[in-house]
Design a protein around this motif. Structure first.
Motif, PDB file in Angstrom:
ATOM      1  N   THR A 224     -31.315  50.467 -52.884  1.00  0.00           N
ATOM      2  CA  THR A 224     -32.229  51.595 -53.121  1.00  0.00           C
ATOM      3  C   THR A 224     -32.082  52.719 -52.098  1.00  0.00           C
ATOM      4  N   GLN A 225     -31.047  52.688 -51.308  1.00  0.00           N
ATOM      5  CA  GLN A 225     -30.849  53.765 -50.346  1.00  0.00           C
ATOM      6  C   GLN A 225     -30.654  55.099 -51.049  1.00  0.00           C
ATOM      7  N   GLU A 226     -31.251  56.147 -50.487  1.00  0.00           N
ATOM      8  CA  GLU A 226     -31.126  57.530 -50.958  1.00  0.00           C
ATOM      9  C   GLU A 226     -31.615  57.718 -52.393  1.00  0.00           C
ATOM     10  N   GLU A 227     -32.584  56.900 -52.796  1.00  0.00           N
ATOM     11  CA  GLU A 227     -33.168  57.026 -54.136  1.00  0.00           C
ATOM     12  C   GLU A 227     -34.520  57.742 -54.114  1.00  0.00           C
ATOM     13  N   PHE A 228     -35.255  57.616 -53.010  1.00  0.00           N
ATOM     14  CA  PHE A 228     -36.657  58.020 -53.026  1.00  0.00           C
ATOM     15  C   PHE A 228     -37.032  58.920 -51.858  1.00  0.00           C
ATOM     16  N   VAL A 229     -37.864  59.920 -52.132  1.00  0.00           N
ATOM     17  CA  VAL A 229     -38.533  60.688 -51.091  1.00  0.00           C
ATOM     18  C   VAL A 229     -39.702  59.844 -50.578  1.00  0.00           C
ATOM     19  N   ALA A 230     -40.081  60.051 -49.333  1.00  0.00           N
ATOM     20  CA  ALA A 230     -41.075  59.194 -48.674  1.00  0.00           C
ATOM     21  C   ALA A 230     -42.346  58.998 -49.498  1.00  0.00           C
ATOM     22  N   GLN A 231     -42.875  60.079 -50.074  1.00  0.00           N
ATOM     23  CA  GLN A 231     -44.137  59.959 -50.815  1.00  0.00           C
ATOM     24  C   GLN A 231     -43.994  59.119 -52.072  1.00  0.00           C
ATOM     25  N   MET A 232     -42.802  59.067 -52.650  1.00  0.00           N
ATOM     26  CA  MET A 232     -42.602  58.202 -53.811  1.00  0.00           C
ATOM     27  C   MET A 232     -42.837  56.743 -53.448  1.00  0.00           C
ATOM     28  N   LEU A 233     -42.602  56.407 -52.178  1.00  0.00           N
ATOM     29  CA  LEU A 233     -42.803  55.046 -51.692  1.00  0.00           C
ATOM     30  C   LEU A 233     -44.175  54.862 -51.048  1.00  0.00           C
ATOM     31  N   ASN A 234     -45.071  55.825 -51.262  1.00  0.00           N
ATOM     32  CA  ASN A 234     -46.424  55.784 -50.679  1.00  0.00           C
ATOM     33  C   ASN A 234     -46.376  55.759 -49.154  1.00  0.00           C
ATOM     34  N   TYR A 235     -45.302  56.293 -48.588  1.00  0.00           N
ATOM     35  CA  TYR A 235     -45.111  56.132 -47.154  1.00  0.00           C
ATOM     36  C   TYR A 235     -46.129  56.892 -46.323  1.00  0.00           C
ATOM     37  N   ALA A 278     -34.002  40.996 -63.179  1.00  0.00           N
ATOM     38  CA  ALA A 278     -34.078  42.326 -62.569  1.00  0.00           C
ATOM     39  C   ALA A 278     -34.211  42.177 -61.071  1.00  0.00           C
ATOM     40  N   GLY A 279     -33.637  43.136 -60.351  1.00  0.00           N
ATOM     41  CA  GLY A 279     -33.728  43.155 -58.902  1.00  0.00           C
ATOM     42  C   GLY A 279     -33.926  44.571 -58.414  1.00  0.00           C
ATOM     43  N   PRO A 280     -33.945  44.776 -57.113  1.00  0.00           N
ATOM     44  CA  PRO A 280     -34.089  46.126 -56.566  1.00  0.00           C
ATOM     45  C   PRO A 280     -33.049  47.081 -57.144  1.00  0.00           C
ATOM     46  N   GLY A 281     -33.493  48.265 -57.536  1.00  0.00           N
ATOM     47  CA  GLY A 281     -32.605  49.257 -58.120  1.00  0.00           C
ATOM     48  C   GLY A 281     -32.552  49.245 -59.634  1.00  0.00           C
ATOM     49  N   THR A 282     -33.132  48.209 -60.277  1.00  0.00           N
ATOM     50  CA  THR A 282     -33.148  48.144 -61.742  1.00  0.00           C
ATOM     51  C   THR A 282     -33.962  49.300 -62.304  1.00  0.00           C
ATOM     52  N   GLY A 295     -38.070  55.351 -63.648  1.00  0.00           N
ATOM     53  CA  GLY A 295     -38.331  54.811 -62.323  1.00  0.00           C
ATOM     54  C   GLY A 295     -37.377  53.671 -61.996  1.00  0.00           C
ATOM     55  N   LYS A 296     -37.607  53.032 -60.852  1.00  0.00           N
ATOM     56  CA  LYS A 296     -36.762  51.921 -60.403  1.00  0.00           C
ATOM     57  C   LYS A 296     -37.602  50.881 -59.671  1.00  0.00           C
ATOM     58  N   LEU A 297     -37.154  49.640 -59.756  1.00  0.00           N
ATOM     59  CA  LEU A 297     -37.752  48.592 -58.944  1.00  0.00           C
ATOM     60  C   LEU A 297     -37.285  48.754 -57.494  1.00  0.00           C
ATOM     61  N   VAL A 298     -38.171  48.480 -56.565  1.00  0.00           N
ATOM     62  CA  VAL A 298     -37.859  48.612 -55.137  1.00  0.00           C
ATOM     63  C   VAL A 298     -37.688  47.233 -54.501  1.00  0.00           C
ATOM     64  N   ASN A 299     -38.700  46.400 -54.617  1.00  0.00           N
ATOM     65  CA  ASN A 299     -38.662  45.029 -54.108  1.00  0.00           C
ATOM     66  C   ASN A 299     -39.202  44.088 -55.166  1.00  0.00           C
TER      67      ASN A 299
END
Length: 344
Positions: A224-235, A278-282, A295-299
Motif C-alpha cells: 500500500t505504499q504511495e496509495e494514500f494521503v494521510a487523511q485517507m488513513l484517518n491519520y 483478499a489482502g492489503p492492496g485489494t 477504494g483499497k484494503l489496508v490491513n
C-alpha cells in the motif's frame, strides 16, 4: 535466527518467511485470543534508530508530525510521504537519549532506511537498522497493564508516553489497554515469558493485527505504499499530522486536503465474509463507481468466525450507500463496522 526468534521457536511459535511473523495456534484460536489479554512478538515490525545532535531537526523536516516538540518521555504516530503527499511509511516514533527510534512495517524497512539516508547530507545524524539489538512486544487487552508490570516495565501515566528501566526495557502506552515494549534482544525472551506468566496469552502476529484494526490504527506495508494521503488513513484523527509545523515532503498536498474541499475518502473498519481471498492492496468496488475502484484494503486479519476484519480506504459516498464488494464489482460483499473514534 536471533536469540529472540530462537526463544520464540522454543516456546512453540511457528515463524513465517524471513521471521516476519509468528503464530502459536491456528487462525481461529489466535483471533479468539484477541478478545482477552495477549502478548505478541511483533516480528512484522522493525525498528529504525536515528542517533546524533541533529536527529530532531533532521526528522522534523521530513515527516508529518512535530518532532522538535516531542518530549523526552513522548511518542507519536508519524509518517513519511512522497512529494505528491502519498504515504510511503507510517510508524510509531519515540524519543531516546541520543536521538529517536521508530517502529514500522518490516517489509519496507530496508528500502525506507536507504531512502531516508539520502537526506542526511551534512546533518549530524546516523540512521541504522536496530532489529539486531531491539525486539518489539505488543501487549493488548483488559489486563495489558498488569502484563507490562509483570514483564518488568514501568507504566507510563498517559497515552503516547513512555518509560524506560535501568535494564533498558522501554514501555510505550498506546492506550489504557495497549502497550508496546521495546526490549534489548538479550532480555526480550525473559520479558515475554514474564508477561505471559502475569496473565497474558502468547499470541501471534494476526492477533495483534486484529487488535490494531479494531483500534483503527493503520499500518502502511509494501502493498500500500504511495496509495494514500494521510487523511485517507484517518491519520490526523489519531494524532499523526501536525498542521502548524514547517514544510516536509508532501506537506502542501496534506494541507490542501485538510483545508480545501470535502474529503472524499476515509478509512473504515469492515468485515469480510468467510472464504474471501483478499489482502492489503485489494481493490474495492461500489455501484456508484462501476468498474472503477472505489477504494483499497489496508490491513486484514482473520476473525474467530472464519471471516476477516480489515481497515479499508473507501470513497465516503460508497460507504454511505452501503454496498461495497471485494476484488471485483460482483465480489463478496463487505459490511461496515464501528471505529473507536468519530470520522470528522
Amino acid at each position: 535466527m536471533t536469540a529472540w526468534t530462537d526463544h520464540l521457536a522454543h516456546r512453540g511459535a511457528t515463524l513465517g518467511d524471513d521471521a516476519r511473523s509468528a503464530s502459536f495456534a491456528d487462525a481461529t484460536t489466535e483471533a479468539r485470543s484477541a478478545d482477552g489479554t495477549i502478548a505478541v512478538p511483533l516480528l512484522h515490525l522493525g525498528t529504525l534508530r536515528a542517533v546524533g545532535p541533529d536527529s530532531a531537526e533532521f526528522l522534523h523536516n521530513l515527516v508529518s508530525n512535530d518532532v522538535k516538540k516531542l518530549p523526552a518521555d513522548g511518542a507519536e504516530w508519524n509518517s513519511f510521504n512522497s512529494p505528491k503527499g502519498r504515504m510511503i511509511a507510517s510508524f510509531l516514533l519515540w524519543s531516546e537519549p541520543e536521538g529517536h527510534a521508530f517502529a514500522l512495517s518490516a517489509d519496507i524497512l530496508p528500502a525506507f532506511l536507504k531512502k531516508l539516508s539520502m537526506y542526511v547530507l551534512r546533518s549530524k545524524v546516523k540512521l541504522s537498522d536496530a532489529r539486531a539489538d531491539t525486539a518489539l512486544i505488543g501487549l493488548a487487552g483488559p489486563d495489558a497493564a498488569a502484563a507490562a508490570l509483570g514483564a518488568g516495565a514501568l507504566l507510563p501515566e498517559a497515552d503516547m508516553k513512555q518509560t524506560v528501566t535501568d535494564a533498558g526495557l522501554r514501555c510505550i502506552r498506546l492506550s489504557p489497554t495497549r502497550y508496546l515494549l521495546a526490549a534489548p534482544i538479550a532480555t526480550a525472551g525473559a520479558a515475554f515469558d514474564a508477561a505471559c506468566a502475569a496473565g497474558a496469552t502468547a499470541a501471534g502476529t494476526t492477533a495483534w493485527q486484529l487488535d490494531m484494526i479494531r483500534a483503527g490504527l493503520p499500518l502502511i506495508t509494501a502493498a500500500t505504499q504511495e496509495e494514500f494521503v494521510a487523511q485517507m488513513l484517518n491519520y490526523e484523527l489519531i494524532g499523526g499530522v501536525n498542521f502548524h509545523k514547517g514544510c516536509y515532503p508532501g506537506q502542501e498536498i496534506v494541507a490542501r486536503t485538510q483545508y480545501l474541499g470535502k474529503l472524499k475518502k476515509r478509512t473504515y473498519r469492515v468485515a469480510l465474509p468467510a472464504g474471501t481471498e483478499a489482502g492489503p492492496g485489494t481493490d474495492l468496488y461500489a455501484p456508484d463507481f462501476g468498474e472503477q475502484s472505489a477504494g483499497k484494503l489496508v490491513n486484514v486479519a482473520p476473525t474467530a468466525d472464519g471471516g476477516f476484519e480489515a481497515l479499508a480506504v473507501l470513497q465516503c459516498s460508497s460507504a454511505e450507500a452501503g454496498e461495497v464488494r471485494v476484488g471485483a464489482p460482483d465480489g463478496p460483499r463487505l459490511s461496515l463496522l464501528d471505529l473507536p473514534y468519530a470520522l470528522a
